[in-house]
Design a protein around this motif. Structure first.
Motif, short mmCIF file in Angstrom:
data_model
loop_
_atom_site.label_atom_id
_atom_site.label_comp_id
_atom_site.label_asym_id
_atom_site.label_seq_id
_atom_site.Cartn_x
_atom_site.Cartn_y
_atom_site.Cartn_z
N LEU A 91 0.88 -1.17 0.00
CA LEU A 91 0.00 0.00 0.00
C LEU A 91 0.91 1.21 0.00
CD1 LEU A 91 -3.11 0.32 0.13
CD2 LEU A 91 -2.87 0.74 2.55
N GLY A 92 1.18 1.72 -1.15
CA GLY A 92 2.18 2.79 -1.27
C GLY A 92 3.55 2.20 -0.96
N ASP A 93 4.24 2.80 0.02
CA ASP A 93 5.56 2.29 0.41
C ASP A 93 5.46 1.25 1.52
OD1 ASP A 93 6.78 3.88 -1.44
OD2 ASP A 93 7.05 5.57 -0.05
N THR A 94 4.26 1.10 2.05
CA THR A 94 4.08 0.21 3.20
C THR A 94 3.66 -1.18 2.74
OG1 THR A 94 3.15 2.15 4.25
CG2 THR A 94 2.99 0.07 5.49
N GLU A 95 4.23 -2.18 3.40
CA GLU A 95 3.80 -3.54 3.10
C GLU A 95 2.81 -3.95 4.17
OE1 GLU A 95 6.18 -7.14 1.33
OE2 GLU A 95 6.26 -7.26 3.52
N VAL A 96 1.62 -4.37 3.74
CA VAL A 96 0.58 -4.77 4.69
C VAL A 96 0.53 -6.29 4.73
CG1 VAL A 96 -1.90 -4.66 5.18
CG2 VAL A 96 -0.74 -2.70 4.12
N HIS A 97 0.58 -6.82 5.92
CA HIS A 97 0.48 -8.28 6.10
C HIS A 97 -0.98 -8.59 6.37
CE1 HIS A 97 3.19 -11.83 7.45
NE2 HIS A 97 2.17 -12.23 6.73
N ALA A 98 -1.76 -8.84 5.34
CA ALA A 98 -3.22 -8.95 5.47
C ALA A 98 -3.64 -10.26 6.14
CB ALA A 98 -3.87 -8.83 4.10
N LEU A 99 -3.05 -11.36 5.74
CA LEU A 99 -3.37 -12.65 6.36
C LEU A 99 -2.07 -13.29 6.81
CD1 LEU A 99 -5.98 -14.10 3.78
CD2 LEU A 99 -6.46 -12.83 5.87
N ARG A 100 -2.09 -13.79 8.08
CA ARG A 100 -0.85 -14.31 8.66
C ARG A 100 -1.04 -15.78 9.06
NH1 ARG A 100 2.01 -9.67 11.28
NH2 ARG A 100 0.80 -7.82 10.78
N GLY A 101 -1.01 -16.63 8.11
CA GLY A 101 -1.13 -18.06 8.39
C GLY A 101 -2.51 -18.45 8.85
N LEU A 102 -3.50 -17.98 8.14
CA LEU A 102 -4.90 -18.19 8.54
C LEU A 102 -5.37 -19.60 8.20
CD1 LEU A 102 -7.72 -15.67 8.23
CD2 LEU A 102 -8.05 -17.89 7.17
N ASN A 103 -6.16 -20.20 9.15
CA ASN A 103 -6.77 -21.51 8.93
C ASN A 103 -8.28 -21.36 9.05
OD1 ASN A 103 -4.30 -23.03 8.81
ND2 ASN A 103 -4.10 -22.57 11.00
N LEU A 104 -9.01 -21.99 8.12
CA LEU A 104 -10.47 -21.87 8.19
C LEU A 104 -11.12 -23.00 7.38
CD1 LEU A 104 -13.12 -20.23 8.77
CD2 LEU A 104 -12.66 -18.98 6.66
N ASP A 105 -12.24 -23.50 7.92
CA ASP A 105 -13.10 -24.40 7.14
C ASP A 105 -14.46 -23.75 7.06
OD1 ASP A 105 -11.28 -26.40 6.64
OD2 ASP A 105 -11.69 -27.41 8.54
N VAL A 106 -14.95 -23.60 5.85
CA VAL A 106 -16.32 -23.10 5.67
C VAL A 106 -17.19 -24.33 5.41
CG1 VAL A 106 -17.84 -21.64 4.30
CG2 VAL A 106 -15.48 -20.94 4.69
N LEU A 107 -18.21 -24.47 6.25
CA LEU A 107 -19.04 -25.68 6.15
C LEU A 107 -20.27 -25.45 5.30
CD1 LEU A 107 -18.88 -26.75 9.91
CD2 LEU A 107 -17.32 -27.34 8.05
N LYS A 108 -20.71 -26.50 4.68
CA LYS A 108 -21.91 -26.40 3.83
C LYS A 108 -23.11 -26.03 4.70
CE LYS A 108 -20.47 -29.63 0.26
NZ LYS A 108 -20.54 -31.01 -0.24
N GLY A 109 -23.90 -25.09 4.21
CA GLY A 109 -25.12 -24.70 4.91
C GLY A 109 -24.90 -23.69 6.01
N ASP A 110 -23.63 -23.31 6.24
CA ASP A 110 -23.34 -22.30 7.27
C ASP A 110 -23.88 -20.94 6.89
OD1 ASP A 110 -22.14 -23.63 9.29
OD2 ASP A 110 -20.09 -22.90 8.90
N PHE A 111 -24.21 -20.17 7.89
CA PHE A 111 -24.54 -18.76 7.69
C PHE A 111 -23.59 -17.99 8.60
CE2 PHE A 111 -26.98 -14.84 8.18
CZ PHE A 111 -27.39 -14.63 6.89
N THR A 112 -22.45 -17.64 8.03
CA THR A 112 -21.32 -17.19 8.85
C THR A 112 -21.04 -15.70 8.66
OG1 THR A 112 -20.36 -19.36 8.50
CG2 THR A 112 -18.89 -17.67 9.38
N ALA A 113 -20.86 -15.06 9.77
CA ALA A 113 -20.46 -13.65 9.72
C ALA A 113 -18.98 -13.55 10.07
CB ALA A 113 -21.28 -12.84 10.71
N LEU A 114 -18.29 -12.74 9.29
CA LEU A 114 -16.86 -12.51 9.51
C LEU A 114 -16.73 -11.11 10.09
CD1 LEU A 114 -14.11 -13.89 8.93
CD2 LEU A 114 -14.19 -12.84 6.68
N VAL A 115 -16.31 -11.02 11.32
CA VAL A 115 -16.32 -9.72 12.00
C VAL A 115 -14.88 -9.30 12.29
CG1 VAL A 115 -17.26 -8.44 13.96
CG2 VAL A 115 -18.48 -10.43 13.09
#
Lengths: 435, 231
Positions: free
Chosen positions: B22-46
């Motif tokens: 982002l310009g001169d700055t390096e943004v570390h957006a995701l840092r080794g993220l683990n996730l399973d999205v399940l079928k039929g879920d109604f999931t909010a990401l906050v």
């Protein structure tokens, strides 16, 4: 809208420019082929163009060969008619003053046919008729009737033609005392002149002639020394039955270049020492070739200019459109559209826009062409004697060619501009701040 | 993380890392993220702004690529897919709902919803029309079929976007702050609609939001902070 307008105006400009060049080409062609008697094909003895002027007797076409050539050409259905021509120079005198002339000896019936030819009347009506008087083929005229160019008549001080002299019932009993005060008036009052030259045998020869008409050669270079003489009279002056060349006038639409090779082969097969020249050979019609080269150079320059402007306008418009619609492109990509599909979408949009602009441009060109045609505007091309009518000639061929080129430019400009953007990562397209 | 069977997992992310400049700055957006999205879920990401919500949704939706890690969608290794295959995957399996609706302004409601189906050449015109009509009915916009987007309210536009995401019958609908541009009342109506589609049609939803009031309406809440899921 601005892009469509630019394309329409550019296209109309191209059509009018092409139309003007096409119209001018028709004029110059009529002038070269008919008015200056080159025919579509002209047949000269080998090396006649180089040596014929200095050795006319050796390089003239004799009666026997004239008959053979006529026989060879007469069976060809593509030929409308044939003309025999004798070219010669000498001095023309009004009784007190002698001026050099270049005469073209033409068969009266052929010359009549040329002057009344529908193509000449259509494309070079300015040259078809005489400035004053009637053609020397007119029944009742004397065999020594001749036509002189406007400039030559002025140099000779002979403003009147035979018809006017007859109407005024002027007594022109021949002898003029050049030193007398009324000599100029006496010269002006009649239409007869004397032609003198060295004939084919090297002897001095002279004939009387009656000016029955003034005409324009259409060329500034020859308009003050040219003379159109019945072939028998000029042959009498040069004491010969030979001619300089024969011209074949083809039917409209015949490919004259193909015929050159074909007829040349026939002559070669018969071992006849003749060369066939097309009218657009620079040795035959230098002015036509020079003028058309000038027009073509000008056309290429302007056509590239207009095409360049159209291409940049389209590229600019597509760039702006794509920048404005970056997020839309991203949305389409996120739905599964391939970059190539989106590029094709932009190409289709621009093709529709360009097509509509081309239709509008053609309509604009047609309106302008009609307006110019009805305005009876004239212009004077370099080297041309007199004015030429300005009337752009719109043809479906030029419309189609330019339309196809512009459509190709539109496709190419859109493809180049759109491909770069549609191939960007989807996330960059969706988050673009330029949209 | 949740204990799940492989057959029940729609999207599977392991040790996903993403950095961007982002310009001169390096943004570390995701840092080794683990996730399973399940079928039929109604999931909010906050999560707060810059926590990596949008980056995560983009990576799951195959519109962005991670620097490292593994991503499987319906057991397919997404990173091994070509750009064309990813496009097909997005078209067939994933629907997107954007914060600012992203409707094509010159197309009417019907045509906007029709767009993703135009790629699916095997679908006949009749079936396409049926699917569009059903999608429009489900979002309650039957009367607005031929309206252009600029004649619709914000809530109506987002309903069109939902219908467009729904019309391909995807396995997963990803929504990046779908209610951020809507007022409170409309927000709840949109969430009601999404919940209804989740319950009735079994559509899996994963959406990001700032709105804590929505937390009690979802079946699963994922909290993300500095590029990792904390709860």
């Amino acid at each position: 809208m601005t892009t469509a307008f630019a394309i329409a105006v550019g296209f109309a400009g191209l059509l009018l420019l092409a139309g003007h060049i096409l119209r001018s080409e028709k004029y110059f062609k009529m002038n070269a082929v008919y008015i200056n008697h080159a025919g579509h094909l002209s047949i000269y003895k080998t090396d006649s163009l180089d040596n014929g002027f200095s050795k006319p007797k050796s390089y003239g076409i004799d009666k026997d060969d004239q008959g053979k050539i006529e026989k060879l050409l007469n069976g060809d259905q593509r030929i409308e008619f044939i003309g025999k021509y004798l070219k010669g120079s000498g001095l023309v005198s009004n009784g007190c003053r002698s001026i050099p002339f270049f005469a073209m000896g033409a068969e009266p019936e052929v010359e009549s046919r040329i002057r009344n030819h529908p193509l000449v009347e259509k494309w070079a009506s300015e040259l078809a008729g005489f400035i004053k008087g009637r053609g020397f083929w007119t029944p009742g005229f004397l065999p020594e009737s001749i036509a002189v160019s406007k400039g030559l008549s002025q140099l000779l001080g002979k403003p009147l033609v035979y018809d006017e002299v007859q109407t005024k019932n002027i007594d022109n009993n021949g002898f003029i005392d050049c030193a007398a005060s009324g000599a100029i008036d006496k010269i002006r009052s009649d239409s007869n002149v004397q032609l003198a030259t060295r004939n084919y045998d090297g002897d001095f020869s002279a004939v009387n002639a009656e000016i029955v008409s003034h005409y324009s050669t259409g060329l500034a270079l020859t308009d003050d020394n040219a003379m159109l003489v019945p072939l028998p009279l000029l042959q009498q002056l040069f004491s010969t039955d030979k001619i300089t060349y024969m011209a074949a006038y083809l039917k409209d639409g015949v490919n004259h270049k193909a015929m050159v090779r074909e007829i040349q082969n026939k002559f070669n097969d018969l071992n006849m020492p003749y060369v066939i020249y097309p009218f657009d050979n620079d040795q035959i019609s230098l002015f036509y070739v020079g003028a058309m080269s000038f027009f073509k150079t000008m056309a290429v320059f302007f056509i590239f200019l207009v095409f360049g402007v159209v291409a940049l306008t389209i590229a600019n418009s597509v760039t702006m459109t794509i920048i404005e619609r970056t997020r839309e492109i991203g949305t389409l990509r996120s739905m599964g559209f391939l970059p190539s599909s989106i590029t094709n979408l932009f190409i289709c949009e621009n093709l529709v826009l360009t097509s509509m602009a081309l239709i509008a441009g053609e309509f604009l060109a047609w309106i302008l062409s009609e307006a110019i045609g009805h305005g009876h505007f004239t212009y004077r091309p370099p080297g041309v004697a007199g004015e030429v009518i300005l009337a752009p000639l719109l043809t479906w061929e030029s419309c189609s060619i330019f339309a196809v080129i512009i459509l190709c430019i539109a496709i190419l400009a859109t493809w180049i501009t759109a491909t770069g953007r549609t191939n960007q990562p989807v996330v960059d397209l969706l988050t673009s701040t330029s949209a | 993380m949740n204990t799940t069977t492989t057959s029940n997992v729609l999207a599977h992310l392991r040790n996903v890392q993403k950095r961007y400049k982002l310009g001169d700055t390096e943004v570390h957006a995701l840092r080794g993220l683990n996730l399973d999205v399940l079928k039929g879920d109604f999931t909010a990401l906050v999560g707060a702004s810059g926590s990596g919500k949008s980056t995560l949704l983009n990576i799951i939706g195959c519109i962005d690529e991670p620097d490292s890690g593994e991503i499987f969608f319906e057991n397919i290794n997404v990173q091994k897919l070509s750009e064309t295959q990813k496009s097909t995957l997005r078209n067939r399996k994933i629907g997107f709902i954007f914060q600012s609706f992203n409707l094509v302004p010159v197309l009417n409601v019907f045509e906007n919803i029709e767009l993703p189906l135009l790629i699916q050449k095997e679908i006949s015109k009749k079936e396409r029309d049926e699917r569009i009509t059903n999608a429009i009915n489900e979002v309650g916009l039957t009367k607005f079929l031929h309206h252009l987007p600029d004649k619709l309210s914000g809530g109506q536009r987002q309903r069109v976007a939902i219908a467009r995401a729904l019309v391909t019958q995807p396995s997963l609908i990803l929504a990046d702050e779908p209610t951020a541009n809507l007022d409170s009342d409309t927000t709840h109506k949109i969430i009601d609609l999404m919940l209804d589609l989740n319950k009735k049609k079994g559509v899996t939803f994963l959406f990001s939001t700032h709105d804590e009031k929505l937390m009690n309406r979802v079946t699963r809440t994922l909290r993300i902070q500095d590029g990792i899921i904390i709860s």
